[in-house]
Write a protein that holds these residues in place. Sequence first.
Motif, short mmCIF file in Angstrom:
data_model
loop_
_atom_site.label_atom_id
_atom_site.label_comp_id
_atom_site.label_asym_id
_atom_site.label_seq_id
_atom_site.Cartn_x
_atom_site.Cartn_y
_atom_site.Cartn_z
N THR A 27 0.99 -1.05 0.10
CA THR A 27 -0.02 0.16 0.12
C THR A 27 0.63 1.36 -0.15
OG1 THR A 27 -1.78 -1.15 1.00
CG2 THR A 27 -1.68 1.07 1.16
N LYS A 60 1.04 -13.70 -2.10
CA LYS A 60 -0.30 -13.12 -3.00
C LYS A 60 -0.89 -11.89 -2.28
CE LYS A 60 -4.60 -15.32 -4.73
NZ LYS A 60 -5.34 -16.40 -4.78
N ASP A 61 -1.15 -12.03 -1.04
CA ASP A 61 -1.76 -10.64 -0.43
C ASP A 61 -1.09 -9.46 -0.85
OD1 ASP A 61 -0.01 -11.32 1.10
OD2 ASP A 61 -1.15 -11.09 3.10
N MET A 64 -1.39 -8.71 -4.92
CA MET A 64 -2.72 -8.57 -5.24
C MET A 64 -3.18 -6.93 -4.68
SD MET A 64 -3.70 -10.97 -7.27
CE MET A 64 -5.34 -10.19 -7.60
N THR A 65 -2.63 -6.51 -3.50
CA THR A 65 -2.71 -5.19 -3.06
C THR A 65 -2.08 -4.25 -4.18
OG1 THR A 65 -2.54 -5.97 -0.75
CG2 THR A 65 -2.12 -3.45 -1.08
N HIS A 67 -1.35 -4.77 -7.35
CA HIS A 67 -2.32 -4.82 -8.68
C HIS A 67 -3.29 -4.02 -8.45
CE1 HIS A 67 -3.14 -6.71 -12.28
NE2 HIS A 67 -4.49 -7.33 -11.77
N GLN A 68 -4.33 -4.10 -7.39
CA GLN A 68 -5.34 -3.57 -7.21
C GLN A 68 -5.50 -1.98 -7.23
OE1 GLN A 68 -7.22 -5.54 -4.18
NE2 GLN A 68 -7.94 -7.30 -5.43
N ALA A 69 -4.00 -1.40 -6.26
CA ALA A 69 -3.82 -0.19 -5.99
C ALA A 69 -3.30 0.63 -7.36
CB ALA A 69 -2.79 0.01 -4.92
N GLN A 71 -4.23 -0.03 -10.54
CA GLN A 71 -5.13 -0.21 -11.77
C GLN A 71 -5.19 0.92 -12.60
OE1 GLN A 71 -6.77 -2.98 -13.24
NE2 GLN A 71 -6.07 -4.42 -11.39
N LEU A 95 -0.48 -12.02 -13.87
CA LEU A 95 -1.08 -10.64 -13.47
C LEU A 95 -0.82 -9.51 -14.40
CD1 LEU A 95 0.16 -10.57 -9.71
CD2 LEU A 95 -2.34 -11.00 -10.61
#
Length: 122
Positions: A27, A60-61, A64-65, A67-69, A71, A95
């Motif tokens: 993050t 993974k967590d 994915m954080t 990747h999503q942040a 976008q 990904l």
Amino acid sequence: MYAFEFRHDINLLDIQWTGLFTPEIATRYARELIDAFRRSGFRPGYRLRIDMNATTVQPKDAIMTVHQALQGFPRASRIAMVNRSAIGRQQIRRLMTQPYLRVFDNAEDSLAWLTAPEEMAA
């Protein structure tokens, strides 16, 4: 954990990952990268290199954080990922599906591709 440099002379955002991310670090990384990009003066169409050779597969967590942040992050014209690990390459390809992405074993080859004229990079 990570470092990034905006190389204006070659329109390259150069990133290095050097450790394992947690969701909290992921993050912070995304927030710092977005803020730095805004201040850099870079625009969509820049070149991007992420060198991941100094780390292993990301949890993974955490990945994915990231990747999503990111976008909505401004689009690069070419992306070079540097990773020698077969498992790391699988994670990248799962990904990141951009057709203008290539994965390299070393930073030198990735930079040559990123800075090559369009007809040479195809």
